[in-house]
Design a protein around this motif. Structure first.
Motif, PDB file in Angstrom:
ATOM      1  N   GLN A 121     -90.956-106.291 108.165  1.00  0.00           N
ATOM      2  CA  GLN A 121     -90.206-105.714 108.252  1.00  0.00           C
ATOM      3  C   GLN A 121     -88.587-106.926 108.734  1.00  0.00           C
ATOM      4  OE1 GLN A 121     -89.580-104.662 104.445  1.00  0.00           O
ATOM      5  NE2 GLN A 121     -92.022-104.321 104.757  1.00  0.00           N
ATOM      6  N   LEU A 122     -89.218-107.141 109.927  1.00  0.00           N
ATOM      7  CA  LEU A 122     -87.684-107.902 110.660  1.00  0.00           C
ATOM      8  C   LEU A 122     -88.052-108.427 111.176  1.00  0.00           C
ATOM      9  CD1 LEU A 122     -86.787-104.004 112.942  1.00  0.00           C
ATOM     10  CD2 LEU A 122     -86.318-105.059 110.536  1.00  0.00           C
ATOM     11  N   GLY A 123     -89.496-108.717 111.391  1.00  0.00           N
ATOM     12  CA  GLY A 123     -90.071-110.031 112.397  1.00  0.00           C
ATOM     13  C   GLY A 123     -90.297-110.283 113.430  1.00  0.00           C
ATOM     14  N   ARG A 124     -90.198-108.934 114.226  1.00  0.00           N
ATOM     15  CA  ARG A 124     -89.925-109.131 115.695  1.00  0.00           C
ATOM     16  C   ARG A 124     -91.643-108.419 116.155  1.00  0.00           C
ATOM     17  NH1 ARG A 124     -84.767-107.663 117.068  1.00  0.00           N
ATOM     18  NH2 ARG A 124     -85.489-106.703 119.293  1.00  0.00           N
ATOM     19  N   ASP A 125     -92.012-108.653 117.089  1.00  0.00           N
ATOM     20  CA  ASP A 125     -93.131-108.922 117.734  1.00  0.00           C
ATOM     21  C   ASP A 125     -92.893-106.892 118.815  1.00  0.00           C
ATOM     22  OD1 ASP A 125     -94.911-110.758 116.969  1.00  0.00           O
ATOM     23  OD2 ASP A 125     -93.823-111.607 118.541  1.00  0.00           O
ATOM     24  N   THR A 126     -91.668-106.916 119.235  1.00  0.00           N
ATOM     25  CA  THR A 126     -91.269-105.297 120.591  1.00  0.00           C
ATOM     26  C   THR A 126     -90.336-105.247 119.728  1.00  0.00           C
ATOM     27  OG1 THR A 126     -90.070-106.479 121.999  1.00  0.00           O
ATOM     28  CG2 THR A 126     -92.425-106.985 121.486  1.00  0.00           C
ATOM     29  N   ALA A 127     -90.149-103.849 120.608  1.00  0.00           N
ATOM     30  CA  ALA A 127     -88.784-103.083 119.696  1.00  0.00           C
ATOM     31  C   ALA A 127     -87.810-102.793 120.926  1.00  0.00           C
ATOM     32  CB  ALA A 127     -89.880-102.005 119.992  1.00  0.00           C
ATOM     33  N   ALA A 128     -88.055-104.306 122.054  1.00  0.00           N
ATOM     34  CA  ALA A 128     -87.292-103.819 123.019  1.00  0.00           C
ATOM     35  C   ALA A 128     -85.744-104.585 122.074  1.00  0.00           C
ATOM     36  CB  ALA A 128     -87.090-105.562 123.811  1.00  0.00           C
ATOM     37  N   GLY A 129     -85.195-104.039 122.740  1.00  0.00           N
ATOM     38  CA  GLY A 129     -83.569-103.785 122.653  1.00  0.00           C
ATOM     39  C   GLY A 129     -82.930-102.932 121.033  1.00  0.00           C
ATOM     40  N   LEU A 130     -83.739-102.446 120.520  1.00  0.00           N
ATOM     41  CA  LEU A 130     -83.544-102.170 119.092  1.00  0.00           C
ATOM     42  C   LEU A 130     -83.432-100.238 119.211  1.00  0.00           C
ATOM     43  CD1 LEU A 130     -86.482-102.758 116.644  1.00  0.00           C
ATOM     44  CD2 LEU A 130     -84.592-103.472 116.933  1.00  0.00           C
ATOM     45  N   VAL A 131     -82.475 -99.225 118.717  1.00  0.00           N
ATOM     46  CA  VAL A 131     -81.585 -98.297 119.046  1.00  0.00           C
ATOM     47  C   VAL A 131     -81.625 -97.596 117.613  1.00  0.00           C
ATOM     48  CG1 VAL A 131     -80.641 -98.738 121.368  1.00  0.00           C
ATOM     49  CG2 VAL A 131     -79.402 -99.020 119.440  1.00  0.00           C
ATOM     50  N   ILE A 132     -81.430 -96.493 117.149  1.00  0.00           N
ATOM     51  CA  ILE A 132     -81.298 -95.888 116.288  1.00  0.00           C
ATOM     52  C   ILE A 132     -79.696 -95.077 116.745  1.00  0.00           C
ATOM     53  CG2 ILE A 132     -81.973 -94.441 113.770  1.00  0.00           C
ATOM     54  CD1 ILE A 132     -84.643 -95.557 114.696  1.00  0.00           C
ATOM     55  N   VAL A 133     -79.375 -95.194 115.000  1.00  0.00           N
ATOM     56  CA  VAL A 133     -77.725 -94.290 115.525  1.00  0.00           C
ATOM     57  C   VAL A 133     -77.325 -94.485 113.850  1.00  0.00           C
ATOM     58  CG1 VAL A 133     -76.348 -95.583 117.048  1.00  0.00           C
ATOM     59  CG2 VAL A 133     -76.143 -96.089 115.642  1.00  0.00           C
ATOM     60  N   THR A 134     -76.825 -92.856 114.039  1.00  0.00           N
ATOM     61  CA  THR A 134     -76.263 -92.329 111.869  1.00  0.00           C
ATOM     62  C   THR A 134     -75.274 -93.000 111.918  1.00  0.00           C
ATOM     63  OG1 THR A 134     -77.447 -90.368 113.039  1.00  0.00           O
ATOM     64  CG2 THR A 134     -76.193 -89.902 111.129  1.00  0.00           C
ATOM     65  N   ALA A 135     -74.531 -93.267 110.091  1.00  0.00           N
ATOM     66  CA  ALA A 135     -73.807 -93.823 109.863  1.00  0.00           C
ATOM     67  C   ALA A 135     -73.023 -92.244 108.972  1.00  0.00           C
ATOM     68  CB  ALA A 135     -73.882 -94.609 108.861  1.00  0.00           C
ATOM     69  N   ARG A 136     -71.568 -92.259 109.128  1.00  0.00           N
ATOM     70  CA  ARG A 136     -71.195 -91.360 109.188  1.00  0.00           C
ATOM     71  C   ARG A 136     -69.590 -91.664 107.425  1.00  0.00           C
ATOM     72  NH1 ARG A 136     -73.938 -86.573 109.198  1.00  0.00           N
ATOM     73  NH2 ARG A 136     -74.846 -86.258 111.619  1.00  0.00           N
ATOM     74  N   GLY A 137     -69.568 -90.934 106.702  1.00  0.00           N
ATOM     75  CA  GLY A 137     -68.486 -91.773 105.147  1.00  0.00           C
ATOM     76  C   GLY A 137     -68.941 -92.493 104.611  1.00  0.00           C
ATOM     77  N   ASP A 138     -68.596 -92.781 103.602  1.00  0.00           N
ATOM     78  CA  ASP A 138     -68.268 -93.638 102.569  1.00  0.00           C
ATOM     79  C   ASP A 138     -68.155 -95.212 102.143  1.00  0.00           C
ATOM     80  OD1 ASP A 138     -65.732 -93.111 102.237  1.00  0.00           O
ATOM     81  OD2 ASP A 138     -66.520 -92.323  99.898  1.00  0.00           O
ATOM     82  N   SER A 139     -67.141 -95.362 103.636  1.00  0.00           N
ATOM     83  CA  SER A 139     -67.107 -97.271 103.377  1.00  0.00           C
ATOM     84  C   SER A 139     -68.055 -98.066 102.968  1.00  0.00           C
ATOM     85  CB  SER A 139     -65.409 -97.150 104.678  1.00  0.00           C
ATOM     86  OG  SER A 139     -66.657 -97.821 105.430  1.00  0.00           O
ATOM     87  N   MET A 140     -69.012 -98.182 103.406  1.00  0.00           N
ATOM     88  CA  MET A 140     -70.206 -98.891 103.255  1.00  0.00           C
ATOM     89  C   MET A 140     -71.070 -99.174 102.169  1.00  0.00           C
ATOM     90  SD  MET A 140     -69.250-101.481 105.475  1.00  0.00           S
ATOM     91  CE  MET A 140     -70.569-102.447 105.492  1.00  0.00           C
ATOM     92  N   GLU A 141     -70.921 -97.707 101.085  1.00  0.00           N
ATOM     93  CA  GLU A 141     -71.761 -97.704  99.677  1.00  0.00           C
ATOM     94  C   GLU A 141     -71.607 -98.665  98.790  1.00  0.00           C
ATOM     95  OE1 GLU A 141     -70.624 -93.962  98.590  1.00  0.00           O
ATOM     96  OE2 GLU A 141     -72.296 -92.872 100.606  1.00  0.00           O
ATOM     97  N   PRO A 142     -72.256 -99.096  98.141  1.00  0.00           N
ATOM     98  CA  PRO A 142     -73.803 -98.527  98.591  1.00  0.00           C
ATOM     99  C   PRO A 142     -74.490 -99.157  99.547  1.00  0.00           C
ATOM    100  CG  PRO A 142     -73.888-100.341  96.984  1.00  0.00           C
ATOM    101  CD  PRO A 142     -71.993-100.355  97.328  1.00  0.00           C
ATOM    102  N   THR A 143     -74.513-100.534 100.227  1.00  0.00           N
ATOM    103  CA  THR A 143     -74.875-100.896 101.324  1.00  0.00           C
ATOM    104  C   THR A 143     -75.817 -99.406 102.099  1.00  0.00           C
ATOM    105  OG1 THR A 143     -73.999-102.880 100.847  1.00  0.00           O
ATOM    106  CG2 THR A 143     -75.603-102.509 103.160  1.00  0.00           C
ATOM    107  N   ILE A 144     -74.835 -98.627 103.420  1.00  0.00           N
ATOM    108  CA  ILE A 144     -75.313 -98.022 103.485  1.00  0.00           C
ATOM    109  C   ILE A 144     -74.541 -96.596 103.228  1.00  0.00           C
ATOM    110  CG2 ILE A 144     -74.538 -96.769 105.793  1.00  0.00           C
ATOM    111  CD1 ILE A 144     -74.557 -99.932 106.737  1.00  0.00           C
TER     112      ILE A 144
END
Length: 219
Positions: A121-144
């Motif tokens: 899905q990401l073309g990556r071999d490692t998870a180095a540098g990856l983080v997960i955060v949560t989006a709030r609000g509707d300004s990026m809908e429908p993408t996010i």
């Protein structure tokens, strides 16, 4: 027919099913295994009333690559036990208009991803540098959508045209960035929110967190 089973571990079954499917979305998983979205959703949210049929549980186990014994009873190893990498999830909430990154981030948990998912899905071999955060609000809908998890690459600090997580004026935000000759244009995918231009001294205060690689709607 589903049936009532007095000693069935409903909560444990549902949690293990979610773990086995994650991070694949319910709709994509259901389509892949040839099952109705509503049927899979019902199984993932079973709550002490009706046990799933054996054929349905078996098909979900097969599609998720786990044993039926583990899915139903929790016995043995779970999904991809030796093929998982961990990505930290933080409490920093990236908002469409408001955020709280400036108050620091607290690690909530490590979220398991398969190496196959990162590669395919990401073309990556490692998870180095990856983080997960949560989006709030509707300004990026429908993408996010509101409350979606965002997989962000903190190791990439170059600014290019794309969706980024960043801090500006003490707010952690997520927007589509477009480079200008002397600044940046912050674009919301929701047309109800007008674009913003960032130039000069304000531009110097912008802190890039990283590009958003993909979004995940928690099950």
């Amino acid at each position: 027919m589903d049936q009532i089973v007095a000693d069935f571990d409903y909560d444990g079954f549902a949690q293990r099913a979610k773990e086995a499917i994650f991070p694949e979305k319910i709709t994509a998983f259901a389509t892949r295994i040839g099952m109705q979205h509503g049927t899979v959703s019902k199984v993932l949210n079973v709550r002490g009333s009706m046990a799933p049929r054996l054929d349905i549980a078996a098909k979900i186990a097969e599609g998720a690559g786990v044993t039926l014994d583990w899915l139903v009873f929790g016995r043995g190893d779970g999904p991809g036990h030796a093929d998982l990498v961990q990505v930290p999830r933080y409490d920093a909430q990236l908002a469409a208009g408001a955020g709280a990154w400036n108050e620091g981030r607290l690690k909530l948990e490590d979220v398991p991803f398969t190496k196959a998912f990162l590669k395919e899905q990401l073309g990556r071999d490692t998870a180095a540098g990856l983080v997960i955060v949560t989006a709030r609000g509707d300004s990026m809908e429908p993408t996010i959508s509101d409350r979606a998890w965002l997989l962000v690459d903190e190791a990439e600090q170059r600014v290019f045209d794309g969706v980024f997580a960043f801090v500006l004026a003490d707010e952690a935000r997520v927007k589509r960035l477009r480079r200008l000759t002397d600044g940046l244009l912050l674009i919301s995918d929701n047309d109800s929110y007008p674009p913003e231009e960032v130039r000069g001294e304000e531009l110097k205060k912008l802190q890039i967190i990283g590009p958003v690689l993909t979004t995940i709607q928690p099950i």
